[in-house]
Design a protein around this motif. Structure first.
Motif, PDB file in Angstrom:
ATOM      1  N   GLU A 131       0.892  -1.183  -0.123  1.00 11.40           N
ATOM      2  CA  GLU A 131      -0.026   0.238  -0.035  1.00 11.40           C
ATOM      3  C   GLU A 131       0.831   1.049   0.051  1.00 11.40           C
ATOM      4  OE1 GLU A 131      -3.375   0.678  -0.040  1.00 11.40           O
ATOM      5  OE2 GLU A 131      -3.644  -1.386  -0.745  1.00 11.40           O
ATOM      6  N   LYS A 158       2.497   1.738  -3.343  1.00 12.67           N
ATOM      7  CA  LYS A 158       1.560   2.012  -4.498  1.00 12.67           C
ATOM      8  C   LYS A 158       1.388   3.582  -4.220  1.00 12.67           C
ATOM      9  CE  LYS A 158      -3.334   1.369  -5.697  1.00 12.67           C
ATOM     10  NZ  LYS A 158      -4.500   0.993  -5.339  1.00 12.67           N
ATOM     11  N   SER A 214       4.212   5.543  -5.520  1.00 13.40           N
ATOM     12  CA  SER A 214       4.344   5.268  -7.069  1.00 13.40           C
ATOM     13  C   SER A 214       3.203   6.235  -7.656  1.00 13.40           C
ATOM     14  CB  SER A 214       4.255   3.720  -7.350  1.00 13.40           C
ATOM     15  OG  SER A 214       4.173   3.651  -8.828  1.00 13.40           O
ATOM     16  N   GLU A 215       2.259   6.200  -7.233  1.00 15.05           N
ATOM     17  CA  GLU A 215       0.985   7.128  -7.672  1.00 15.05           C
ATOM     18  C   GLU A 215       1.229   8.504  -7.495  1.00 15.05           C
ATOM     19  OE1 GLU A 215      -2.409   5.685  -5.671  1.00 15.05           O
ATOM     20  OE2 GLU A 215      -2.616   3.847  -7.120  1.00 15.05           O
TER      21      GLU A 215
END
Length: 122
Positions: free
Chosen positions: A106, A109, A112-113
């Protein structure tokens, strides 16, 4: 998957989360990076070179670069509203990853986003 901010809250040993008033600086671009934050309540503006690039809210995490050995903050974080923030240092993060491997996914993620969104703005 787990909610990173909730996980941060559960795993932190501090008796109280950090609170910030609207307009208060959480950290500035260039400051030493030592903590990751999870928003338990409120909204936070993220700024690069003084320009708001993103507003995040309850459930989001930020400052994750501190956990992967980024030495200095690459953006500023300012409370947009009154906020309550959970936080983790690198040692507690590593413990959280051992206890809940999905937490690492999580966080990666989210990181990265955010990088992808910022790259599109450039």
């Amino acid at each position: 998957m787990t909610n990173p901010a909730l996980t941060v809250s559960i795993l932190q040993k501090q008796s109280q989360p950090k609170t910030f008033s609207a307009g208060q600086t959480i950290f500035k671009e260039g400051d030493p990076a030592d903590l990751m934050y999870g928003i338990l309540s409120g909204e936070v503006d993220l700024l690069v070179n003084g320009k708001i690039v993103e507003t995040i809210e309850t459930g989001a995490v930020f400052g994750t670069g501190a956990l992967v050995e980024v030495k200095d903050r690459t953006y500023s974080a300012i409370a947009k509203t009154d906020c309550e923030l959970a936080y983790l240092n690198r040692q507690r993060f590593l413990f959280a990853v051992q206890e809940m491997p999905m937490f690492a996914l999580e966080v990666m993620k989210s990181y990265s986003e955010r990088i992808s969104r910022l790259a599109q703005m450039v």
